[in-house]
Design a protein around this motif. Structure first.
Motif, mmCIF file in Angstrom:
data_model
loop_
_atom_site.group_PDB
_atom_site.id
_atom_site.type_symbol
_atom_site.label_atom_id
_atom_site.label_comp_id
_atom_site.label_asym_id
_atom_site.label_seq_id
_atom_site.Cartn_x
_atom_site.Cartn_y
_atom_site.Cartn_z
ATOM 1 N N PHE A 154 -1.092 0.233 -8.426
ATOM 2 C CA PHE A 154 -1.137 -1.185 -8.078
ATOM 3 C C PHE A 154 0.069 -1.948 -8.617
ATOM 4 O O PHE A 154 0.708 -2.713 -7.903
ATOM 5 C CB PHE A 154 -2.440 -1.808 -8.605
ATOM 6 N N LEU B 233 -9.002 -3.704 -2.497
ATOM 7 C CA LEU B 233 -7.650 -3.202 -2.633
ATOM 8 C C LEU B 233 -7.725 -1.748 -3.077
ATOM 9 O O LEU B 233 -8.361 -1.443 -4.081
ATOM 10 C CB LEU B 233 -6.860 -4.006 -3.664
ATOM 11 N N PHE C 171 1.932 -4.244 0.467
ATOM 12 C CA PHE C 171 0.604 -3.695 0.711
ATOM 13 C C PHE C 171 0.384 -3.591 2.208
ATOM 14 O O PHE C 171 0.716 -4.516 2.960
ATOM 15 C CB PHE C 171 -0.483 -4.591 0.100
ATOM 16 N N LYS D 295 -7.808 -4.841 -12.677
ATOM 17 C CA LYS D 295 -9.134 -4.706 -12.051
ATOM 18 C C LYS D 295 -9.957 -5.960 -12.299
ATOM 19 O O LYS D 295 -10.594 -6.493 -11.381
ATOM 20 C CB LYS D 295 -9.879 -3.490 -12.601
ATOM 21 N N HIS E 141 6.572 -6.284 -7.246
ATOM 22 C CA HIS E 141 5.669 -5.572 -8.144
ATOM 23 C C HIS E 141 5.704 -6.252 -9.505
ATOM 24 O O HIS E 141 6.716 -6.765 -9.954
ATOM 25 C CB HIS E 141 5.985 -4.082 -8.214
ATOM 26 N N ILE F 166 -5.378 1.666 -10.811
ATOM 27 C CA ILE F 166 -5.389 0.241 -11.112
ATOM 28 C C ILE F 166 -5.821 0.103 -12.570
ATOM 29 O O ILE F 166 -6.891 0.597 -12.949
ATOM 30 C CB ILE F 166 -6.366 -0.543 -10.204
ATOM 31 N N PRO G 281 -11.525 -3.820 -6.573
ATOM 32 C CA PRO G 281 -10.480 -2.824 -6.849
ATOM 33 C C PRO G 281 -11.021 -1.413 -6.638
ATOM 34 O O PRO G 281 -12.064 -1.057 -7.175
ATOM 35 C CB PRO G 281 -10.143 -3.071 -8.320
ATOM 36 N N ASP H 222 -9.929 2.575 -6.874
ATOM 37 C CA ASP H 222 -8.998 3.658 -7.180
ATOM 38 C C ASP H 222 -9.725 5.001 -7.205
ATOM 39 O O ASP H 222 -9.331 5.931 -7.884
ATOM 40 C CB ASP H 222 -8.190 3.402 -8.451
ATOM 41 N N ALA I 189 -2.209 0.094 -1.423
ATOM 42 C CA ALA I 189 -0.925 0.353 -2.076
ATOM 43 C C ALA I 189 -0.477 1.750 -1.644
ATOM 44 O O ALA I 189 -1.109 2.750 -1.994
ATOM 45 C CB ALA I 189 -1.064 0.287 -3.601
ATOM 46 N N ALA J 4 -5.723 1.617 -4.345
ATOM 47 C CA ALA J 4 -4.500 2.069 -4.995
ATOM 48 C C ALA J 4 -4.788 3.408 -5.670
ATOM 49 O O ALA J 4 -5.946 3.737 -5.952
ATOM 50 C CB ALA J 4 -4.019 1.052 -6.016
#
Length: 134
Positions: A35, A86, A41, A96, A61, A91, A106, A108, A24, A88
């Motif tokens: 996120f 992913l 993305f 998550k 989004h 998140i 996830p 972050d 992201a 970001a």
């Protein structure tokens, strides 16, 4: 800076021993977007030979001012289904859990970090909870 093109004919990452990760980003080469606020993305392939940009995937989004649109979140999960992680800036706990259930880790831990450097650091850690889409 993120490449300007959107390549819909992505080369298969697994053929090269690479794994796809989604990021992201606002497009300045940083992991700088929440996120739920992402409308696209950046997809990168990570492997033994490094990290390379693959494509941009557009989504709507899902964050709607404090709550999330479940239908949009499901679409995002389908769009990222072949990604193992992913990245970001942030998140939430609900997303998550949904990402993990979909087989996407996830991440972050690298807010505002440089994309390639952060993916490389994560990949080098080797402590991934998932090995890919289920």
């Amino acid at each position: 800076m993120m490449p300007e093109h959107t390549d819909q004919t992505e080369p298969p990452a697994s053929a090269n021993g690479e794994r796809l990760v989604a990021v992201a980003t606002k497009g300045e080469g940083q992991i700088d977007l929440h996120f739920g606020h992402a409308n696209c993305f950046s997809i990168y392939a990570a492997g033994n030979k490094g990290v390379r940009f693959v494509a941009t995937r557009e989504v709507e989004h899902y964050c709607q001012g404090g709550y999330g649109d479940e239908d949009k979140r499901d679409v995002i999960l389908r769009v990222l289904a072949d990604c193992v992680a992913l990245f970001a800036a942030k998140i939430g706990d609900g997303p998550k859990a949904r990402l993990l259930a979909a087989g996407i880790e996830p991440i972050d831990d690298y807010p505002y970090g440089q994309v390639e450097t952060s993916i490389s650091a994560w990949s080098a850690r080797g402590e991934h909870t998932l090995v890919g889409p289920q």
